[in-house]
Scaffold this motif. Structure first.
Motif, PDB file in Angstrom:
ATOM      1  N   ARG A 253      12.229  -4.363  -2.325  1.00  0.00           N
ATOM      2  CA  ARG A 253      11.710  -4.534  -1.002  1.00  0.00           C
ATOM      3  C   ARG A 253      12.724  -3.982  -0.077  1.00  0.00           C
ATOM      4  N   VAL A 254      13.856  -4.540  -0.011  1.00  0.00           N
ATOM      5  CA  VAL A 254      14.848  -4.495   0.895  1.00  0.00           C
ATOM      6  C   VAL A 254      15.371  -3.106   0.820  1.00  0.00           C
ATOM      7  N   ALA A 255      15.460  -2.513  -0.375  1.00  0.00           N
ATOM      8  CA  ALA A 255      15.858  -1.053  -0.886  1.00  0.00           C
ATOM      9  C   ALA A 255      15.063  -0.108  -0.090  1.00  0.00           C
ATOM     10  N   LEU A 256      13.903  -0.335  -0.380  1.00  0.00           N
ATOM     11  CA  LEU A 256      12.718   0.337   0.305  1.00  0.00           C
ATOM     12  C   LEU A 256      12.779   0.746   1.530  1.00  0.00           C
ATOM     13  N   ALA A 257      13.051  -0.518   2.304  1.00  0.00           N
ATOM     14  CA  ALA A 257      13.076  -0.536   3.794  1.00  0.00           C
ATOM     15  C   ALA A 257      14.439   0.107   4.395  1.00  0.00           C
ATOM     16  N   ARG A 258      15.491  -0.075   3.619  1.00  0.00           N
ATOM     17  CA  ARG A 258      16.813   0.611   4.027  1.00  0.00           C
ATOM     18  C   ARG A 258      16.621   2.151   3.629  1.00  0.00           C
ATOM     19  N   THR A 259      16.077   2.654   2.704  1.00  0.00           N
ATOM     20  CA  THR A 259      15.668   3.932   2.373  1.00  0.00           C
ATOM     21  C   THR A 259      14.901   4.330   3.511  1.00  0.00           C
ATOM     22  N   CYS A 260      13.826   3.927   3.891  1.00  0.00           N
ATOM     23  CA  CYS A 260      13.075   4.255   5.046  1.00  0.00           C
ATOM     24  C   CYS A 260      13.816   4.747   6.393  1.00  0.00           C
ATOM     25  N   ARG A 261      14.720   3.603   6.548  1.00  0.00           N
ATOM     26  CA  ARG A 261      15.522   3.796   7.915  1.00  0.00           C
ATOM     27  C   ARG A 261      16.476   4.992   7.744  1.00  0.00           C
ATOM     28  N   ALA A 262      17.118   5.259   6.401  1.00  0.00           N
ATOM     29  CA  ALA A 262      17.844   6.223   6.267  1.00  0.00           C
ATOM     30  C   ALA A 262      17.377   7.660   6.480  1.00  0.00           C
TER      31      ALA A 262
END
Length: 274
Positions: free
Chosen positions: A221-230
């Motif tokens: 979940r954290v990785a998906l949020a960070r990827t969206c931000r990127a």
């Protein structure tokens, strides 16, 4: 001395007939080890009512579905359960009956065709548009995460399901993956993504007990949020990505990993209305 399979069948039979939830809870495979306590806890009101009213859960009466729906909606203090709790209780009862059929103790599922309350959350997560998903995937920083997000989008995998997978679950020659409720035949994109990971893990020598994805559900979940931000996107959840899968792909129950046809149909309809 009785055969272990016969002894297990006897224990399951007695537990269902006597509404013995403690014994049954230890015999049923709930999907992941840490969910046994919560599964048993959620079913206490149903089994308490069955015991008090003399309901044989192995061979329930004709009006069983109405009885089950009524008592799934009641908590131990007689307050009304939330729609989420009702759905969870019914889902776990369905798991029990499915396994009893697999064990040869039942021929038909007592919950087949059962009407269920429509599950609605007041604030369903926003479903990303197809171009947003592709943009997110293009900015995914590793092959492991890209494969994980691809499986969620193309086959509606849950984050917890991915965390359970080892190379023993994967049949590369047929492009099949054993998941929590189904054997899913992967589409070409998902198959290719897993083959890329398998090559990194040693190809045919990939250890069967090694986890395919090192991250747990929370880390994904954290990785998906960070990827969206990127990718300069408003973050969306794994749940929203799963719903995007149901909206954007033509699935069968097996390809999307659902255990129940009615729940699958309802989930697809809800995703396509959003």
């Amino acid at each position: 001395m009785p055969h272990p399979a016969d002894e297990r069948a006897l224990k399951l039979t007695r537990a269902m007939v006597n509404a013995d939830l403690d014994t049954l809870g230890a015999l049923i495979s709930w999907g992941k080890a840490e969910s046994q306590r919560s599964a048993v806890s959620s079913l206490i009101p149903l089994f308490k009512a069955a015991s008090e009213q003399g309901i044989n859960l192995l061979h329930p009466p004709e009006d069983f579905q109405d009885w089950l729906l009524k008592h799934a909606a009641l908590n131990l203090d007689d307050t009304t359960a939330t729609s989420t709790t009702i759905k969870t209780r019914l889902s776990r009862m369905s798991v029990i009956y499915t396994q009893l059929i697999d064990e040869g103790l039942l021929l038909t599922h007592p919950m087949r065709g059962m009407r269920r309350p429509v599950y609605q959350r007041p604030t369903d997560p926003r479903i990303p548009a197809p171009d947003e998903v592709l943009r997110m995937l293009a900015h995914t920083p590793s092959a492991e995460l890209r494969a994980a997000f691809t499986l969620i989008y193309h086959h509606a995998f849950r984050g917890a399901e991915l965390a359970e997978l080892t190379w023993a679950h994967y049949f590369p020659d047929k492009g099949e993956l054993v998941r929590r409720f189904q054997l899913t035949v992967l589409d070409q994109v998902s198959h290719h993504a897993l083959e890329e990971l398998r090559a990194k893990a040693g190809g045919v020598y990939a250890p069967e007990r090694e986890r395919i994805f090192p991250d747990n559900d929370a880390q994904l979940r954290v990785a998906l949020a960070r990827t969206c931000r990127a990718a300069n996107l408003t973050p969306f959840s794994i749940s929203a990505l799963r719903r995007a899968s149901l909206r954007d792909f033509t699935h069968r129950m097996e390809s999307a990993g659902f255990a129940n046809q009615q729940w699958f149909d309802e989930a697809v309809a809800a995703a396509r209305r959003a």
